[in-house]
Design an enzyme around this catalytic site. Structure first.
Site, PDB file in Angstrom:
ATOM      1  N   ASP A 136       5.496  -1.995  -9.432  1.00 53.69           N
ATOM      2  CA  ASP A 136       4.881  -1.702  -8.147  1.00 53.69           C
ATOM      3  C   ASP A 136       4.465  -0.242  -8.129  1.00 53.69           C
ATOM      4  OD1 ASP A 136       5.199  -4.248  -7.269  1.00 53.69           O
ATOM      5  OD2 ASP A 136       6.921  -3.842  -5.963  1.00 53.69           O
ATOM      6  N   LYS A 183      -2.902 -12.876  -2.276  1.00 52.84           N
ATOM      7  CA  LYS A 183      -2.142 -11.627  -2.191  1.00 52.84           C
ATOM      8  C   LYS A 183      -1.753 -11.084  -3.570  1.00 52.84           C
ATOM      9  CE  LYS A 183      -0.537 -13.009   2.372  1.00 52.84           C
ATOM     10  NZ  LYS A 183       0.608 -13.323   3.254  1.00 52.84           N
ATOM     11  N   LYS A 184      -0.463 -10.741  -3.738  1.00 56.01           N
ATOM     12  CA  LYS A 184      -0.037 -10.069  -4.966  1.00 56.01           C
ATOM     13  C   LYS A 184      -0.180 -10.982  -6.177  1.00 56.01           C
ATOM     14  CE  LYS A 184       3.902  -7.771  -7.153  1.00 56.01           C
ATOM     15  NZ  LYS A 184       5.295  -7.294  -7.000  1.00 56.01           N
ATOM     16  N   ASP A 239       7.294 -13.966  -6.959  1.00 55.26           N
ATOM     17  CA  ASP A 239       8.028 -13.503  -8.129  1.00 55.26           C
ATOM     18  C   ASP A 239       9.114 -14.494  -8.542  1.00 55.26           C
ATOM     19  OD1 ASP A 239       9.436 -13.057  -5.823  1.00 55.26           O
ATOM     20  OD2 ASP A 239       9.612 -10.898  -6.083  1.00 55.26           O
ATOM     21  N   ASP A 250      -5.951  -3.488  -4.503  1.00 54.51           N
ATOM     22  CA  ASP A 250      -6.425  -4.703  -3.843  1.00 54.51           C
ATOM     23  C   ASP A 250      -7.214  -4.397  -2.574  1.00 54.51           C
ATOM     24  OD1 ASP A 250      -6.328  -7.278  -4.804  1.00 54.51           O
ATOM     25  OD2 ASP A 250      -4.888  -7.956  -3.304  1.00 54.51           O
ATOM     26  N   LYS A 292       0.846  -1.196   0.000  1.00 51.67           N
ATOM     27  CA  LYS A 292       0.000   0.000   0.000  1.00 51.67           C
ATOM     28  C   LYS A 292       0.879   1.243   0.000  1.00 51.67           C
ATOM     29  CE  LYS A 292      -3.989   2.117   0.354  1.00 51.67           C
ATOM     30  NZ  LYS A 292      -5.010   2.048  -0.691  1.00 51.67           N
ATOM     31  N   GLU A 293       0.629   2.145  -0.930  1.00 55.69           N
ATOM     32  CA  GLU A 293       1.412   3.364  -1.042  1.00 55.69           C
ATOM     33  C   GLU A 293       0.497   4.572  -0.874  1.00 55.69           C
ATOM     34  OE1 GLU A 293       4.619   3.489  -1.196  1.00 55.69           O
ATOM     35  OE2 GLU A 293       4.805   1.324  -1.318  1.00 55.69           O
TER      36      GLU A 293
END
Length: 802
Positions: A446, A421-422, A546, A231, A201-202
């Site tokens: 990202d 998740k991601k 990843d 998300d 989260k940004e």
């Protein structure tokens, strides 16, 4: 080893920012059908099989039915009013789903897929192919001595271990045994490492600047689409993106008109130096002043969004309470009873936000909300559209003012489901972008990373479009970071990994996928009646999805490319203080332990994975276990000083000779690594320091955490507490923020015991009748070497870009 560089010739392809695809002309493609027909996979060069994958097992289409007693996910797209229902948006399609123009088959067909089967990039115009990339071999003056030193050190290491095993210390067998076990593991770990020589989260403003840098990238507008995955389903992010789209009307044409670099407005307006340098247009100063003023207002609007949403929601909720109260009075019900009204979060049009509410409730909480997909910028026209030169406005009369398509997406979540998740978010983006735009290439960023080099996308595409590039699954760019202290005391830049190990892997089967700054070929993520996250797409089941995703692609025979551009392609933010850095490394190391105990362990890889690449992936799963031996070895000097014994019986010439030879080899290898990777000596030393710090803390915790999870099903977490600093004017104030965490206990204990042991041994040697200074010097030297790795020096010099 060789490195690759792209040429400057642009290619007419499609690309997506932040994980999306874009519009392209559909063509026929090879695909495996449900009837068992086959086509050739460009990665492994073999026909598809009915159950294609690394393992056998049942496969099927994506299941949407929920467990007993749970609501199934609806797979329905809604707008803010809930007026329409596109049920087929995320469902399987029968057409060219997932491929589009992602793969160009030859005209002669082949395979079982009809005319579109087969594979390869054809040349429709039958013209001579102009190379888009070139290979630059490593200079022999560097690589030959480097390889020679590796061989010499390996031979010396074998002789040394043989001598150590055959000459035990009878006076302290326990000390000798502990040291020899650790040294043998370090030798094994060093051999593995030589093969490589190796959406959080940004804040909304950071995310908005990232989106603006993508929309302004130097690429054909009609062939670019940007997708963002929120998300958390927050209205704050949604409205921030709407504000970004509005400001993009001014910012993107301004970048094109004056060749602005970088195209992140916050970074651009923060640069020091003369902004008019290399600018030729007479109206640049006036245009820049106007855009700067608009950007300042844009930041104010973004920063005020939380209060604006709260006030709006309070007003609408109060209105709803009044309506209910009025209705109760009209029905004659006792008005003294408490009125229960959901504290909803409201959109500007007076409707409920379908995502997460500030006051969570059923169907509007994190992990339990509807799916949202909103096209904020529609696909542009195929022809250029020039602006106007009206009085008082910026003159865009000779500038293309079109903007790429931009899509906001928040996938549906329901309680009782594992949303992965991601990895789950990325797979949702891949599938939705296949329906909306279906671009052949996907750039994954990202939200805290922005495009620093507007030509980076073109340079990466060159590898994909060059002859022989059809077996490239992804292009990985190095990660570069901003806001880190000049001395980089905690190795946040990770330069040894990105400029050393990753470049070396480029000479094998390709670099690892590191989660961001990576351009994928959509065809490599292609699926047909298989389960997402199991065999294709972003792989589930690991916190380091990843690395696992890249491993699966390499295991199917694909290769990857490491693209180092002259100007950094992307830049982002990184943890700056020690505690945050340790927790980041803990997550990575925990993922590596999970990989080691899973079917993604490279020991179980297929024959398509080259053996050097296999060793590199083995090292990924093995390196956290080095912490078990490293922490023991860090205590050995202290134990030697306290016990009065050394790891060898006598400090004879043979031992000292082996020690000197290995030290010289280590220094020689370090110098050569610094030369060919262009890593500074300070960065190399910082990497060595943090390797010891993280190896005795985060890596050890990851091993313990992984073993407990695998063997007993117990999951533990390491909490931290903060103590704020008062010097808020310091640009690196967060660096000195004290955050206590249990991960710090092992390094602190090691340092304290080594210092204590040196003091005790020195005092005992001085007052001894027959002092043995040789044993003290030997133990003290190794204790000091351990302590030197824990010593970091503050450097306050300013390395800001001018």
């Amino acid at each position: 080893m060789a490195s690759s560089q792209p040429s400057k010739r642009p290619s007419k392809v499609t690309v997506a920012g932040a994980g999306g695809g874009s519009t392209g002309q559909p063509v026929k493609f090879a695909r495996r059908t449900s009837s068992g027909q086959t086509g050739l996979c460009p990665g492994c060069k073999e026909p598809y099989k009915p159950n294609d994958g690394e393992d056998d097992g049942p496969t099927g289409s994506l299941s949407v039915s929920g467990p007993d007693g749970k609501r199934a996910m609806s797979l329905v797209r809604q707008n803010q009013k809930g007026e329409f229902d596109n049920k087929g948006l995320f469902n399987e399609t029968s057409g060219s789903y997932g491929i589009g123009s992602a793969y160009w088959p030859p005209d002669d067909g082949g395979g079982g897929g009809g005319k579109g089967s087969g594979g390869g990039f054809g040349d429709p115009a039958d013209k001579p192919w102009r190379p888009l990339t070139r290979r630059l071999p490593m200079p022999k003056s560097i690589i030959s001595p480097y390889r020679l030193l590796i061989v010499v050190r390996f031979i010396v290491l074998c002789f040394y271990l043989t001598w150590r095993i055959s000459h035990p210390n009878d006076e302290a067998m326990w000390l000798w045994f502990m040291s020899i076990v650790c040294e043998m593991w370090f030798a094994f770990s060093w051999i593995l490492d030589q093969i490589q020589s190796f959406v959080r989260k940004e804040p909304p403003l950071v995310t908005a600047n990232t989106i603006l840098s993508i929309l302004a990238v130097e690429y054909p507008v009609e062939k670019l689409a940007c997708y963002i995955s929120d998300d958390g389903g927050a209205l704050l992010t949604f409205e921030a993106m709407a504000e970004a789209c509005s400001f993009a009307d001014l910012w993107v044409p301004f970048c094109r008109k004056h060749d602005i670099e970088p195209r992140n407005p916050d970074t651009y307006f923060s640069l020091k130096g003369d902004p008019t340098k290399n600018k030729t247009r007479m109206d640049f100063v006036k245009d820049r002043r106007r855009v700067k003023r608009e950007y300042d207002e844009f930041k104010v609007r973004i920063n005020n969004l939380p209060d604006s949403i709260r006030r709006r929601s309070d007003a609408f909720n109060a209105r709803e309470e009044m309506k209910i109260f009025k209705s109760i009075r009209e029905r004659g019900v006792d008005p003294t009873e408490p009125i229960k009204v959901k504290r909803a979060t409201w959109m500007a049009d007076g409707t409920h936000w379908p995502g997460t509410w500030t006051n969570p409730s059923r169907d509007h909480a994190k992990g339990d909300h509807a799916g949202i997909l909103q096209i904020m910028l529609k696909p542009p026209s195929p022809d250029p559209l020039h602006g106007s030169g009206e009085e008082g406005l910026i003159d865009y009369s000779d500038v293309d003012i079109r903007l790429p398509m931009f899509v906001y997406m928040s996938r549906e979540k329901r309680s009782g489901y594992d949303h992965n998740k991601k990895a789950g978010a990325m797979n949702a983006l891949v599938r939705s972008s296949a329906v909306l735009s279906n671009g052949p290439f996907i750039l994954n960023l990202d939200c805290d990373h922005y495009i620093y080099n507007c030509m980076a996308v073109r340079e990466g595409i060159c590898f994909m479009m060059d002859r022989g590039g059809e077996d490239i699954c992804y292009i990985q760019f190095p990660q570069r970071f901003e806001g880190i202290d000049p001395s980089d005391r905690y190795a946040n830049h990770n330069t040894v990994f990105f400029d050393g190990n990753m470049r070396a892997l480029d000479g094998v089967q390709g670099p690892f996928y590191v989660g961001t700054g990576c351009m994928f070929r959509r065809f490599a993520l292609y699926e047909d009646k298989t389960e997402w996250g199991d065999r294709v797409g972003w792989i589930y089941g690991s916190v380091t999805e990843d690395v696992v995703t890249g491993y699966r692609m390499h295991n199917r025979g694909w290769r990857s490319i490491y693209c180092l551009t002259k100007r950094d392609a992307f830049r982002g933010s990184a943890p700056i203080n020690l505690t945050d850095r340790l927790h980041q490394v803990l997550r990575w190391a925990t993922g590596s332990v999970e990989i080691f105990f899973s079917r993604n362990n490279a020991f179980l890889a297929s024959k398509r994975l080259k053996w050097l690449q296999r060793l590199a992936y083995i090292n990924v799963g093995v390196y956290p276990f080095t912490s078990l031996f490293l922490i023991v070895y860090c205590f050995l000097p202290a134990l030697s000083l306290l016990s009065g014994h050394f790891i060898v019986k006598n400090l004879n010439a043979t031992f000292l000779m082996y020690l000197l030879l290995m030290t010289l080899c280590l220094i020689g290898l370090a110098v050569l690594e610094v030369r060919w990777s262009e890593v500074s000596l300070e960065d190399w030393w910082r990497n060595e320091q943090f390797w010891l710090i993280s190896g005795t803390s985060a890596h050890l915790a990851a091993v313990i955490q992984g073993l407990l999870k695998v063997m007993a099903g117990i999951e533990i977490s390491f909490t931290l507490t903060s103590k704020a600093v008062e010097d808020s004017d310091d640009a690196y104030a967060e660096l000195y923020l004290v955050k206590w965490t249990s991960l710090m206990i092992p390094p602190i204990v090691i340092a304290m015991i080594n210092v204590l042991a040196m003091v005790v041994a020195f005092s005992r040697t001085i007052y001894s009748i027959s002092p043995q200074w040789g044993k003290f010097v030997g133990g003290a030297f190794f204790s000091f070497w351990v302590l030197a790795h824990f010593l970091t020096v503050r450097n306050t010099s300013d390395n800001s870009e001018q």
